[in-house]
Design a protein around this motif. Structure first.
Motif, PDB file in Angstrom:
ATOM      1  N   GLY A 186       2.545   2.265  -3.496  1.00 39.86           N
ATOM      2  CA  GLY A 186       1.649   3.400  -3.725  1.00 39.86           C
ATOM      3  C   GLY A 186       2.155   4.654  -3.050  1.00 39.86           C
ATOM      4  O   GLY A 186       1.371   5.483  -2.575  1.00 39.86           O
ATOM      5  N   GLY A 187       3.471   4.801  -3.010  1.00 38.66           N
ATOM      6  CA  GLY A 187       4.081   5.887  -2.261  1.00 38.66           C
ATOM      7  C   GLY A 187       3.690   7.278  -2.718  1.00 38.66           C
ATOM      8  O   GLY A 187       3.554   8.194  -1.906  1.00 38.66           O
ATOM      9  N   GLU A 188       3.511   7.471  -4.023  1.00 39.42           N
ATOM     10  CA  GLU A 188       3.169   8.802  -4.527  1.00 39.42           C
ATOM     11  C   GLU A 188       1.815   9.266  -4.006  1.00 39.42           C
ATOM     12  O   GLU A 188       1.595  10.463  -3.801  1.00 39.42           O
ATOM     13  N   MET A 189       0.913   8.311  -3.787  1.00 45.34           N
ATOM     14  CA  MET A 189      -0.431   8.671  -3.345  1.00 45.34           C
ATOM     15  C   MET A 189      -0.571   8.641  -1.826  1.00 45.34           C
ATOM     16  O   MET A 189      -1.210   9.524  -1.243  1.00 45.34           O
ATOM     17  N   PHE A 190       0.018   7.651  -1.184  1.00 45.59           N
ATOM     18  CA  PHE A 190      -0.265   7.425   0.226  1.00 45.59           C
ATOM     19  C   PHE A 190       0.887   7.756   1.175  1.00 45.59           C
ATOM     20  O   PHE A 190       0.654   8.087   2.332  1.00 45.59           O
ATOM     21  N   LEU A 191       2.132   7.641   0.723  1.00 51.60           N
ATOM     22  CA  LEU A 191       3.260   7.803   1.635  1.00 51.60           C
ATOM     23  C   LEU A 191       3.766   9.239   1.688  1.00 51.60           C
ATOM     24  O   LEU A 191       3.933   9.811   2.767  1.00 51.60           O
ATOM     25  N   ILE A 192       3.987   9.822   0.528  1.00 47.19           N
ATOM     26  CA  ILE A 192       4.620  11.140   0.446  1.00 47.19           C
ATOM     27  C   ILE A 192       3.586  12.238   0.233  1.00 47.19           C
ATOM     28  O   ILE A 192       2.700  12.110  -0.605  1.00 47.19           O
ATOM     29  N   ASP A 193       3.716  13.308   1.000  1.00 43.91           N
ATOM     30  CA  ASP A 193       2.914  14.507   0.818  1.00 43.91           C
ATOM     31  C   ASP A 193       3.887  15.674   0.683  1.00 43.91           C
ATOM     32  O   ASP A 193       4.496  16.091   1.668  1.00 43.91           O
ATOM     33  N   PRO A 194       4.060  16.207  -0.541  1.00 43.92           N
ATOM     34  CA  PRO A 194       5.005  17.309  -0.736  1.00 43.92           C
ATOM     35  C   PRO A 194       4.721  18.518   0.146  1.00 43.92           C
ATOM     36  O   PRO A 194       5.634  19.303   0.429  1.00 43.92           O
ATOM     37  N   ALA A 195       3.471  18.688   0.566  1.00 42.87           N
ATOM     38  CA  ALA A 195       3.145  19.807   1.447  1.00 42.87           C
ATOM     39  C   ALA A 195       3.745  19.613   2.838  1.00 42.87           C
ATOM     40  O   ALA A 195       3.927  20.574   3.592  1.00 42.87           O
ATOM     41  N   VAL A 196       4.057  18.366   3.179  1.00 40.81           N
ATOM     42  CA  VAL A 196       4.696  18.061   4.473  1.00 40.81           C
ATOM     43  C   VAL A 196       6.214  18.026   4.309  1.00 40.81           C
ATOM     44  O   VAL A 196       6.948  18.730   4.992  1.00 40.81           O
ATOM     45  N   LEU A 197       6.685  17.195   3.377  1.00 38.14           N
ATOM     46  CA  LEU A 197       8.111  17.094   3.074  1.00 38.14           C
ATOM     47  C   LEU A 197       8.257  16.569   1.656  1.00 38.14           C
ATOM     48  O   LEU A 197       7.802  15.465   1.345  1.00 38.14           O
ATOM     49  N   ALA A 206      -0.140   8.134   6.354  1.00 39.49           N
ATOM     50  CA  ALA A 206       1.038   7.276   6.502  1.00 39.49           C
ATOM     51  C   ALA A 206       1.704   7.463   7.854  1.00 39.49           C
ATOM     52  O   ALA A 206       2.275   6.519   8.411  1.00 39.49           O
ATOM     53  N   ALA A 207       1.636   8.668   8.399  1.00 37.63           N
ATOM     54  CA  ALA A 207       2.305   8.958   9.670  1.00 37.63           C
ATOM     55  C   ALA A 207       1.724   8.111  10.800  1.00 37.63           C
ATOM     56  O   ALA A 207       2.469   7.465  11.554  1.00 37.63           O
ATOM     57  N   VAL A 230       0.818  -1.213   0.000  1.00 40.45           N
ATOM     58  CA  VAL A 230       0.000   0.000   0.000  1.00 40.45           C
ATOM     59  C   VAL A 230       0.854   1.266   0.000  1.00 40.45           C
ATOM     60  O   VAL A 230       0.657   2.166  -0.818  1.00 40.45           O
ATOM     61  N   TYR A 231       1.834   1.323   0.911  1.00 41.96           N
ATOM     62  CA  TYR A 231       2.546   2.584   1.127  1.00 41.96           C
ATOM     63  C   TYR A 231       3.873   2.682   0.376  1.00 41.96           C
ATOM     64  O   TYR A 231       4.341   3.794   0.111  1.00 41.96           O
ATOM     65  N   TYR A 232       4.494   1.553   0.065  1.00 46.25           N
ATOM     66  CA  TYR A 232       5.731   1.626  -0.707  1.00 46.25           C
ATOM     67  C   TYR A 232       5.432   1.656  -2.207  1.00 46.25           C
ATOM     68  O   TYR A 232       5.908   2.547  -2.920  1.00 46.25           O
TER      69      TYR A 232
END
Length: 408
Positions: free
Chosen positions: A104-115, A175-176, A100-102
């Motif tokens: 699908g990382g672009e959708m679920f893991l990484i948020d550019p607004a956070v980092l 993800a967090a 799910v998170y690796y």
């Protein structure tokens, strides 16, 4: 040819099912043995030399259970080890994390607004953080093994709060919280793999060799088992949190997660006290309710700024879906059938936030959610719920054709 997206959906479902099954087995046996240990009658002089005993009835039969503080005089035949429940839960959970998170990382893991980091960097941080958690926790336990265990629990809570802050400043909110649960579950499973089972094997080996086992091994194993007991309920909450934006998509999601650990302590304290026949501390339920009210208030004070979530960058795949020939038609269908709920400010009566934090108001948002739209509304009739917005079979066929024209 069967769609790759559908194969991945079923694979995720199968792994999630396996994870739930193994977690039930692990948590069930863990809770049972904790309750059993606390409820043992230790005021009886048993001829067997056991530390305590208890009689139980279940399924029409009576069970006479005895616990030895170190080990019996002779090694019993058919000794049952409770370990694969823990190992299987962690392995299936990590597999689900990867699916799910690796992937699908672009959708679920990484948020550019956070980092704003690459997916591979997020995956590396994820794996390293899980290992880091065990190293730090294990060192704390070794340091405080003979100290007041309350001091150790406070130190552990400080580590968990620190990790909550870390994860919410690195990953997406969803993800967090999920990672904080995985962080804690890794500690719990590693306790079984590295400490509890090896210590028990040392006791068994000493017994077979005719030596008196060192009680310290049992003491250490009991310490780790107690920690697992108090950490279980928060882990379950964190694993479920990805379904509830009010938990993960809040400005104070790190504080919400921290308070959940305290709720786990108050709930387990009640049951542990009752099982040990040391009273009925109903005050713990009042504290739990107060903590939950605080959590509910934090989730909407202030309400989450959904517009900030829209800052997610385009992905190469999303750009391809947006560039597809029929995207404009699909866009109109989604706007007409889905966006009344999946919006920063839903207009559907009774909704205060977009379900699961998914917004479908702009071409960018729709393209980013292409696979979910395809599975939920194209292949299946899961969305809209009960088809309340009246999406037609022709519109579902249009969604399928659009997705397949890009995905192949």
């Amino acid at each position: 040819m069967y769609d790759f997206a559908l194969l991945m959906e079923w694979l995720e479902f199968a792994v999630r099912w396996l994870h739930v099954i193994t977690a039930i087995a692990w948590i069930g046996s863990s809770f049972y043995f904790i309750a059993l240990d606390l409820g043992l009658h230790r005021d009886r002089d048993l001829d067997t030399g056991a530390d305590g005993e208890e009689w139980q009835v279940h399924g029409g039969g009576f069970y006479h259970i005895q616990k030895y503080l170190v080990a019996p005089k002779n090694m019993p035949d058919g000794l049952v080890w409770f370990k694969w429940e823990s190992y299987s839960t962690w392995l299936s959970g990590f597999a689900l994390l990867a699916l799910v998170y690796y992937l699908g990382g672009e959708m679920f893991l990484i948020d550019p607004a956070v980092l704003d980091i690459a997916v591979w960097q997020g995956v590396a941080i994820s794996v390293a953080s899980l290992a880091f958690g065990w190293v730090v926790y294990n060192q704390l336990c070794k340091t405080f093994v003979n100290a007041n265990q309350t001091v150790l629990m406070v130190a552990l809570f400080a580590v968990l709060v620190g990790m909550a802050l870390f994860y919410t400043n690195v990953f997406s909110g969803r993800a967090a919280l999920l990672h904080l649960g995985a962080f804690t579950a890794t500690i719990m499973s590693a306790n079984v793999f590295f400490i509890i089972i090896p210590n028990q094997k040392i006791v068994v080996a000493d017994l077979i060799a005719g030596k008196a086992p060192d009680p310290m091994f049992g003491k250490i194993a009991k310490q780790r088992s107690t920690h697992n007991n108090y950490l279980t309920l928060p882990v379950i909450f964190l694993m479920l949190s990805n379904h509830y934006p009010l938990a993960f998509a809040s400005e104070y999601n790190w504080l919400i997660a921290s308070l959940i650990f305290l709720m786990g302590v108050t709930i387990r304290h009640y049951f542990n006290t009752v099982h040990a026949r040391k009273g009925n501390p109903t005050w713990t339920w009042a504290v739990t309710v107060i903590l939950f009210i605080i959590v509910a208030w934090l989730s909407s004070a202030p309400l989450y700024d959904w517009e900030e979530e829209e800052a997610k960058a385009w992905t190469p795949m999303a750009e391809r879906y947006a560039a597809a020939e029929t995207f404009d038609e699909v866009h109109d269908v989604v706007i007409g059938r889905c966006s009344m709920c999946h919006a920063a400010e839903p207009v559907w009566n009774g909704l205060l936030w977009p379900p699961k934090g998914v917004m479908l108001e702009t071409p960018q948002q729709i393209a980013l959610q292409a696979e979910a739209i395809y599975v939920q509304s194209g292949v299946t009739h899961a969305m809209p719920p009960a088809n309340l917005s009246g999406i037609s079979d022709e519109e579902r066929a249009l969604i399928r054709a659009w997705f397949r024209s890009v995905d192949g």
